[in-house]
Design an enzyme around this catalytic site. Structure first.
Site, PDB file in Angstrom:
ATOM      1  N   CYS A 176       0.840  -1.198   0.000  1.00 56.69           N
ATOM      2  CA  CYS A 176       0.000   0.000   0.000  1.00 56.69           C
ATOM      3  C   CYS A 176       0.879   1.254   0.000  1.00 56.69           C
ATOM      4  O   CYS A 176       1.984   1.255   0.532  1.00 56.69           O
ATOM      5  CB  CYS A 176      -0.915   0.009   1.224  1.00 56.69           C
ATOM      6  SG  CYS A 176      -2.093   1.390   1.223  1.00 56.69           S
ATOM      7  N   ASP A 207       0.413   3.736   1.723  1.00 60.02           N
ATOM      8  CA  ASP A 207       0.365   4.288   3.079  1.00 60.02           C
ATOM      9  C   ASP A 207       1.769   4.604   3.612  1.00 60.02           C
ATOM     10  O   ASP A 207       2.655   3.735   3.599  1.00 60.02           O
ATOM     11  CB  ASP A 207      -0.335   3.274   4.010  1.00 60.02           C
ATOM     12  CG  ASP A 207      -0.733   3.885   5.333  1.00 60.02           C
ATOM     13  OD1 ASP A 207       0.160   4.400   6.045  1.00 60.02           O
ATOM     14  OD2 ASP A 207      -1.929   3.849   5.673  1.00 60.02           O
ATOM     15  N   ARG A 262       2.923   4.792   6.398  1.00 63.06           N
ATOM     16  CA  ARG A 262       3.349   4.057   7.597  1.00 63.06           C
ATOM     17  C   ARG A 262       3.838   2.645   7.300  1.00 63.06           C
ATOM     18  O   ARG A 262       4.180   1.891   8.205  1.00 63.06           O
ATOM     19  CB  ARG A 262       2.180   4.004   8.585  1.00 63.06           C
ATOM     20  CG  ARG A 262       1.703   5.378   9.029  1.00 63.06           C
ATOM     21  CD  ARG A 262       0.345   5.316   9.686  1.00 63.06           C
ATOM     22  NE  ARG A 262      -0.693   4.876   8.749  1.00 63.06           N
ATOM     23  CZ  ARG A 262      -1.980   4.701   9.075  1.00 63.06           C
ATOM     24  NH1 ARG A 262      -2.374   4.915  10.322  1.00 63.06           N
ATOM     25  NH2 ARG A 262      -2.851   4.311   8.167  1.00 63.06           N
ATOM     26  N   HIS A 266      -2.091  -4.164   4.914  1.00 60.57           N
ATOM     27  CA  HIS A 266      -1.901  -3.733   6.303  1.00 60.57           C
ATOM     28  C   HIS A 266      -3.256  -3.485   6.946  1.00 60.57           C
ATOM     29  O   HIS A 266      -4.211  -3.075   6.288  1.00 60.57           O
ATOM     30  CB  HIS A 266      -1.027  -2.474   6.383  1.00 60.57           C
ATOM     31  CG  HIS A 266      -1.663  -1.243   5.802  1.00 60.57           C
ATOM     32  ND1 HIS A 266      -2.284  -0.298   6.576  1.00 60.57           N
ATOM     33  CD2 HIS A 266      -1.790  -0.818   4.521  1.00 60.57           C
ATOM     34  CE1 HIS A 266      -2.754   0.666   5.795  1.00 60.57           C
ATOM     35  NE2 HIS A 266      -2.475   0.374   4.531  1.00 60.57           N
ATOM     36  N   CYS A 279      -6.150  -0.181   6.715  1.00 61.03           N
ATOM     37  CA  CYS A 279      -5.974   0.401   5.383  1.00 61.03           C
ATOM     38  C   CYS A 279      -7.176   1.293   5.013  1.00 61.03           C
ATOM     39  O   CYS A 279      -8.322   0.841   5.008  1.00 61.03           O
ATOM     40  CB  CYS A 279      -5.809  -0.704   4.345  1.00 61.03           C
ATOM     41  SG  CYS A 279      -5.450  -0.058   2.684  1.00 61.03           S
TER      42      CYS A 279
HETATM   43 CO    CO Z   1      -3.490   1.104   2.935  1.00 59.29          CO
END
Ligand code: CO
Length: 200
Positions: free
Chosen positions: A42, A44, A46, A98, A101
């Site tokens: 992803c 993302d 993090r 993750h 999400c």
């Molecule tokens: Co995500």
């Protein structure tokens, strides 16, 4: 949040440190790229592939998008997979989702619109296919977590049916597709145990 100047200063410090640890480090990277892993994760912020796996530059080829999806119809993702498999000869494709999400949550709640809605359409369909099972779970958090996992499994399946992967397997090229999930809450990766090594 570091400002731009700090980012460049941190970069110089990192480059110096790498050279100190291994004087040949950058020369080696210039001469070849031979990663064993393709990471599909992803976007993302993090979930940075290299940092959470301890893999160094040169060790993992990375593709990231919203909600780590790998549909056959996505030219971007499929071009990455093709290059990684056919040119770099990677041995492992890792789909890493993750928990928490946002893309998966948007599919679960049906709140996305426009481009975002089109992007996660496959996850909305996945949610609908599993609606009965998801309804039996305790609460929205549990449904969200389960859909994050189901999405990883779905992308492993998508990849196993892609032209590039089927061609690789029919050539006898060793290629494993793994489904992992990462917990932002404690930094721990989990293997979902859905590894595929062939079309059977
Ligand atoms: Co995500």
């Amino acid at each position: 949040m570091p400002d731009m100047q700090e980012i460049f200063a941190a970069n110089r410090a990192w480059a110096d440190r790498m050279r100190e640890i291994d004087p040949g480090f950058f020369d080696q990277l210039v001469n070849q790229q031979a990663p064993e892993y393709l990471w599909i994760g992803c976007s993302d912020s993090r979930v940075p592939a290299n940092q959470i796996t301890g893999l160094q530059p040169g060790e993992v080829f990375v593709h990231r998008n919203v909600a780590n999806i790998a549909p056959e119809g996505d030219l971007n993702c499929q071009a990455v997979v093709q290059y990684a498999v056919e040119v770099l000869g990677i041995r492992h494709i890792v789909v890493c989702g993750h928990y928490g999400c946002g893309g998966v949550l948007a599919a679960l709640t049906g709140q996305a619109t426009g481009h975002a809605r089109r992007w996660i359409d496959g996850i909305v369909k996945l949610r609908d296919r599993h609606a009965g099972m998801l309804a039996t779970l305790a609460d929205d958090d549990a449904r969200h977590a389960r859909l994050c996992e189901l999405n990883v499994v779905e992308q492993v399946r998508n990849l196993s049916r892609s032209q590039v992967v089927r061609d690789a397997w029919s050539r006898g090229q060793p290629l494993l597709i793994h489904g992992w999930i990462y917990a932002i809450a404690d930094g721990v990766l989990k293997d979902l145990g859905v590894t595929l090594s062939g079309p059977e």
